[in-house]
Scaffold this active site. Structure first.
Site, PDB file in Angstrom:
ATOM      1  N   SER A 152       0.850  -1.193   0.000  1.00 20.20           N
ATOM      2  CA  SER A 152       0.000   0.000   0.000  1.00 20.20           C
ATOM      3  C   SER A 152       0.891   1.251   0.000  1.00 20.20           C
ATOM      4  CB  SER A 152      -0.936  -0.059   1.217  1.00 20.20           C
ATOM      5  OG  SER A 152      -1.919   0.927   1.170  1.00 20.20           O
ATOM      6  N   ARG A 222     -11.791   5.662  10.417  1.00 21.40           N
ATOM      7  CA  ARG A 222     -11.378   4.260  10.449  1.00 21.40           C
ATOM      8  C   ARG A 222     -12.495   3.324  10.003  1.00 21.40           C
ATOM      9  NH1 ARG A 222      -6.600   1.541  10.142  1.00 21.40           N
ATOM     10  NH2 ARG A 222      -6.495  -0.219  11.556  1.00 21.40           N
ATOM     11  N   ASP A 317      -8.805  -6.454  -4.550  1.00 22.56           N
ATOM     12  CA  ASP A 317      -8.427  -5.158  -3.976  1.00 22.56           C
ATOM     13  C   ASP A 317      -8.999  -4.052  -4.855  1.00 22.56           C
ATOM     14  OD1 ASP A 317      -7.232  -2.873  -3.003  1.00 22.56           O
ATOM     15  OD2 ASP A 317      -5.189  -3.671  -3.046  1.00 22.56           O
ATOM     16  N   HIS A 350      -7.986  -5.209  -0.187  1.00 25.08           N
ATOM     17  CA  HIS A 350      -6.711  -4.522   0.026  1.00 25.08           C
ATOM     18  C   HIS A 350      -5.934  -5.121   1.201  1.00 25.08           C
ATOM     19  CE1 HIS A 350      -3.848  -1.313  -0.389  1.00 25.08           C
ATOM     20  NE2 HIS A 350      -4.061  -0.860   0.824  1.00 25.08           N
ATOM     21  N   ASP A 351      -6.635  -5.521   2.227  1.00 23.08           N
ATOM     22  CA  ASP A 351      -5.981  -6.089   3.413  1.00 23.08           C
ATOM     23  C   ASP A 351      -5.253  -7.403   3.138  1.00 23.08           C
ATOM     24  OD1 ASP A 351      -6.271  -4.215   5.341  1.00 23.08           O
ATOM     25  OD2 ASP A 351      -7.863  -5.233   6.448  1.00 23.08           O
TER      26      ASP A 351
END
Lengths: 373, 373
Positions: A152, A222, A317, A350-351
């Site tokens: 990232s 968040r 992602d 994405h994680d």
């Protein structure tokens, strides 16, 4: 049972740099400190050093455990016998300038005022981080990294290393990253920033002086962030429309499990992360665009890179989609560079780059195996 | 130049319903009022009536213009010679119960207290809306709608009509919609709600009494919403990384055009939309799931529908993706119903359903052409 593949107990170190630092913004800092950790041993040639760069909410604590039991954020990847093998490599993790884990940042004393910097801490960029990381390399006696690795925003730093110090990096591993943010990426960052900036507890970024933190804003940032870190499919699998208490409540308490998950993640984050660091870091993301100075021509922007590249993306992602990685690979290949590219099927969005996915770890490990030390 | 394809100046009407309304939540209202508009003429058979249902921020003002110049939100679709042709059809637009455009809602007087309802207004659902719309149909002397039409949340109402009153609807047009929200959809709604609920100016939903509105929360909700209404590609085309003032500012003012756009949209929305209505409406979205009562079996849930269906989705809509429409089409077809399905290439994401796209309007117009009156 002791985990024999862990680097074990680690203690953060600290380095002070007294030479003034001129930032991309035009601002400068009279000096700064970086907190870092190292794992493994630097060899006699000093040719086995690997820098791991962190993303938005990461830190210098990449691997092993702290005395308080806290594990490194990439402990599944870094350790003896792991894909980034600390039996072979000397690995360095660093908290970026402007961070909230001990490096000089908004929570440090501003020598000009004797007070905490707060919102007066300058906006720093990926380029600035790489500059400070080079000073850390000097401090550690590392002329040239065997590799710089990041996911990232961390991948942007790895890429920037190849442009800013092409002779000081042999391999760049750019994972779940992008040569620049899209308008949609910037849009999500902007909503997160506005949540923080408009929180009445933000106090223009000087909330420390008021004994409060803009927890509402950080929490919202968040929560929204988490939606973009996961894939639609994984959310459907993991949460679907499951109710937390078996029935709809017809009020604004938690109905669905996904709501409970997001509130928990948001609440937790707001207790430990600094809002000014969040603002700075999202700006660093937005501003990164090496092609910008070349009229948008990424091929031209990458012409000065010399490193070999490993680029990886994850099929689900949507924050940093595979298409962004392919653009990068295309531009690198057309500059005659040696590029390995893996597009990994992983449902976690994405994680994924943080997860212990076998296919993913296999290709990262295979790449490190071929790096000479 | 007068637009000869406009229904022209329209004046909202109001109907009062004094029979108690039992809601899905178990709460009840002693009575309620609905604000509505009509365009075209009801024919002698009363067989040409079309109900247009609105989505999250829509209203009864579907077509034509108000005296203040404000155009209807679907004016490009509804009017003389337009796809929904008011020369043939008698079209009804209604502000949903719980809304903030004049129908009974959080800004109405609660007869039990003599004060504004505020947060005491009950959570209402798609099912409740359809019940109230049926009372409006009774009031207008309409036994059976020629069609009920809606996009997004409006499409859910059209679908619910076919289940709740299968004998009172001949055609349902369900556009850019879904038989239920995904976890990701619910997640975005939850962040929006939390932005409102945690705004200090929300005052537990009784902000009217304090002379304030939770503008910060509403603004954030709308900014985030806008990201999900547009496609990644369209944002890239429309805004890309364009800077508003030609250079980066290294602060938290507007750098990129996309930031300026979102702030403008958020600011504007917060001046006219009611936060309690926003909360209620997102819950109505989350709760809609006709298959829920059938163990998730959508085929079984739709068995009682008799209407013909027109379903349309847009290729770049990631909020209500074409896959959701295909699930609906599959379940309808397997119930032996007459279904037309169009998957329309349009770059504008979820918002496509509001746009004057030639292919889209052509298929909607063709479908209405074949509806007998």
């Amino acid at each position: 049972m002791t985990d024999t593949r862990s680097v074990g107990l680690v203690v953060p170190q600290r380095a002070r740099f007294d030479q003034a630092l001129n930032l991309r913004s035009g601002a400068s800092l009279p000096g700064f400190e970086l907190v870092f950790e190292t794992y493994g041993e630097l060899n006699a040639d000093r040719s086995n050093a690997v820098l791991v760069c962190h993303a938005l909410s990461g830190s210098h604590h990449v691997a092993g455990v702290h005395a308080n039991g806290s594990p490194g954020w990439w402990d599944n990847l870094v350790g003896p016998g792991k894909p980034l093998d600390t039996n072979r490599f000397f690995v360095v993790g660093v908290n970026n300038l402007g961070g909230c884990y001990g490096s000089t940042g908004p929570m440090s004393i501003n020598p000009a005022t004797g007070k905490l910097y707060g919102a007066d801490f300058p906006v720093v960029t990926v380029e600035d981080w790489v500059t400070t990381q080079a000073r850390l390399a000097d401090h550690l006696g590392i002329d040239c990294w065997a590799a710089v690795l990041g996911g990232s925003l961390g991948g942007m730093q790895a890429l920037e290393w190849t442009l800013r110090y092409p002779d000081r990096i042999r391999h760049a591993l750019v994972i779940a990253s992008s040569p620049k943010l899209t308008a949609q990426n910037i849009a999500f960052n902007e909503v997160a920033r506005q949540a923080i900036l408009t929180d009445p507890d933000f106090h223009g970024g000087h909330y420390y002086e008021y004994g409060v933190v803009p927890a509402r804003g950080l929490r919202l940032a968040r929560m929204m962030g988490h939606i973009t870190y996961l894939s639609d499919d994984q959310m459907a699998e993991k949460f679907g429309r499951q109710l937390r208490d078996g029935k709809l409540k017809f009020n604004y308490e938690v109905d669905f499990q996904i709501e409970s998950y997001l509130r928990y993640q948001g609440d937790k984050f707001a207790t430990y992360f600094d809002a000014n660091t969040y603002l700075i870091t999202t700006k660093a993301l937005d501003y990164f665009d090496p092609a910008g100075a070349y009229g948008g021509d990424l091929l031209a922007a990458l012409a000065r890179a010399k490193a070999d590249f490993f680029v990886a993306s994850f099929t689900t992602d949507w924050r940093f989609a595979p298409e962004r990685s392919r653009e990068l690979v295309y531009a690198l290949l057309h500059n005659g560079l040696d590029v390995s590219y893996a597009e990994i099927e992983c449902s976690a969005g994405h994680d994924s780059f943080l997860l212990d996915d076998p296919q993913y770890h296999a290709v990262v490990g295979a790449y490190f195996d071929r790096i000479e030390t």
